[in-house]
Structure formats: structure tokens, C-alpha cells
Design a protein around this motif. Structure first.
Motif, PDB file in Angstrom:
ATOM      1  N   SER A 159       0.823  -1.203   0.000  1.00  0.00           N
ATOM      2  CA  SER A 159       0.000   0.000   0.000  1.00  0.00           C
ATOM      3  C   SER A 159       0.863   1.261   0.000  1.00  0.00           C
ATOM      4  O   SER A 159       2.052   1.227   0.334  1.00  0.00           O
ATOM      5  N   LEU A 160       0.221   2.353  -0.338  1.00  0.00           N
ATOM      6  CA  LEU A 160       0.895   3.650  -0.289  1.00  0.00           C
ATOM      7  C   LEU A 160       1.359   3.936   1.128  1.00  0.00           C
ATOM      8  O   LEU A 160       2.449   4.447   1.343  1.00  0.00           O
ATOM      9  N   ARG A 161       0.556   3.570   2.118  1.00  0.00           N
ATOM     10  CA  ARG A 161       0.913   3.779   3.530  1.00  0.00           C
ATOM     11  C   ARG A 161       2.195   3.018   3.883  1.00  0.00           C
ATOM     12  O   ARG A 161       3.095   3.551   4.529  1.00  0.00           O
ATOM     13  N   GLU A 162       2.292   1.742   3.450  1.00  0.00           N
ATOM     14  CA  GLU A 162       3.498   0.948   3.728  1.00  0.00           C
ATOM     15  C   GLU A 162       4.722   1.578   3.066  1.00  0.00           C
ATOM     16  O   GLU A 162       5.801   1.638   3.660  1.00  0.00           O
ATOM     17  N   LEU A 163       4.547   2.047   1.835  1.00  0.00           N
ATOM     18  CA  LEU A 163       5.641   2.678   1.109  1.00  0.00           C
ATOM     19  C   LEU A 163       6.058   3.972   1.796  1.00  0.00           C
ATOM     20  O   LEU A 163       7.254   4.227   1.992  1.00  0.00           O
ATOM     21  N   GLU A 164       5.090   4.772   2.205  1.00  0.00           N
ATOM     22  CA  GLU A 164       5.395   6.032   2.904  1.00  0.00           C
ATOM     23  C   GLU A 164       6.075   5.772   4.240  1.00  0.00           C
ATOM     24  O   GLU A 164       6.995   6.491   4.622  1.00  0.00           O
ATOM     25  N   ASP A 165       5.638   4.736   4.974  1.00  0.00           N
ATOM     26  CA  ASP A 165       6.280   4.387   6.255  1.00  0.00           C
ATOM     27  C   ASP A 165       7.739   3.998   6.044  1.00  0.00           C
ATOM     28  O   ASP A 165       8.618   4.400   6.813  1.00  0.00           O
TER      29      ASP A 165
END
Length: 183
Positions: free
Chosen positions: A168-174
């Protein structure tokens, strides 16, 4: 006590088998490098429908080619990635050089190709994050790829993996935030 892994683990060579068996209890099969034989494919095809399969190849060009060959021929395999720095000893890159802990972590963070994966990410979106083109993008991509457990890859492969593994975008951003904190 070693973890008991139900899936068949596919590695490249005999030394890799020893390293994996030193880290976990599992059935392990070798490809003998790029010379994948029909009987090896048959074993992998049978296992993917019964116990499951984890591909754990070396973090180098040949290992990636073997991984690609298996995934194309036998859909449904899981993929485990050892970071290149964890699999390198005296300039030699391979699963056999990884510590038992690094092997266990790679297996614990196994990636499964999402069925009907939605392409959440684009070349433009990963370029915007500084993971494609420009100074330091290759290094950032490698570090983020290691954090996400998808291995070191070029930009096109990075995009393909984050989409096909459903990251997910969230995982990538984290992962990007962790990278920024360390810099």
C-alpha cells in the motif's frame, strides 16, 4: 528451537540448503542454478498446490532470473528476499552467506503476489518519492526495497513488485519515513 516451515523452500544450491536448514526446519529443494530441470519444475508445481512454495534465491542477477523463471512457470509461489548486505560475505553474494536470523526474517516477511493486483503505484508516484531517477535514487530504492522485503531491484522491477505484492501507499510512505529518520 527452529521454526517449522510447512512450505517447500526453493534455493539455488547445496550450500543454500545447508544455510536454510541451519535456520529453520523445512523441506528444501535446489535449482542447481539457472539449469532448472523439468523434474524440478514438476516438484515445485506439485508443492504449490499442496504445501506451498517459498522461493529464496540469491540477491543477485542470477537469483532474480531464477525467481522470475519459477514465478512465470508456477503461479502462486511465495517470495522471500534476503537483503544483499545480509547475503554478502567477502564479496560473495548468496543465501549461503546469510545468518540464520536473516533467513528467518526473510521467510517471516514472505511476499505473495496479489491476485488481480490493482496498480496503486505508477512510475510518476515512485519518481515523486525520489525512488526513480536522480542522484541517490538507486540507493534509496535498495534500502526501501529491503525494508519492504522485496529485494534490490531496478526502478521498473520495483514498481512491478510493489504493485504485484499489494504494498500500500501507507506501507511505502512508512518505509520512506524510516529512511528519512536514518539520514
Amino acid at each position: 528451537m527452529k521454526n517449522n516451515i510447512k512450505e517447500l523452500i526453493v534455493v539455488e544450491g547445496k550450500d543454500d540448503i545447508s544455510a536454510v536448514k541451519n535456520a529453520v526446519e523445512a523441506q528444501v529443494i535446489q535449482t542447481s542454478g539457472l539449469g532448472l530441470e523439468e523434474k524440478t519444475f514438476n516438484i515445485i508445481e506439485k508443492a504449490v498446490n499442496t504445501t506451498g512454495v517459498i522461493i529464496l534465491t540469491d540477491p543477485d542477477y542470477a537469483g532474480e532470473k531464477i525467481r522470475r523463471m519459477i514465478n512465470e512457470r508456477v503461479p502462486g509461489c511465495k517470495n522471500a528476499f534476503i537483503p544483499k548486505k545480509e547475503g554478502t560475505k567477502n564479496g560473495n553474494v548468496g543465501v549461503e552467506n546469510a545468518s540464520p536470523q536473516a533467513i528467518r526474517e526473510a521467510i517471516d516477511n514472505v511476499k505473495v503476489t496479489a491476485t488481480a493486483a490493482k496498480a496503486e503505484h505508477t512510475m510518476e508516484s515512485i519518481m515523486h518519492l525520489g525512488l526513480l531517477f536522480g542522484e541517490g535514487s538507486k540507493e534509496r530504492r535498495q534500502i526501501v526495497g529491503d525494508r519492504l522485503g522485496i529485494g534490490p531491484v531496478n526502478g521498473k522491477q520495483f514498481l512491478n513488485r510493489i504493485n504485484s505484492f499489494g504494498i500500500s501507499l501507507r506501507e511505502l510512505e512508512d518505509a520512506m519515513e524510516d529512511l528519512k529518520k536514518e539520514s
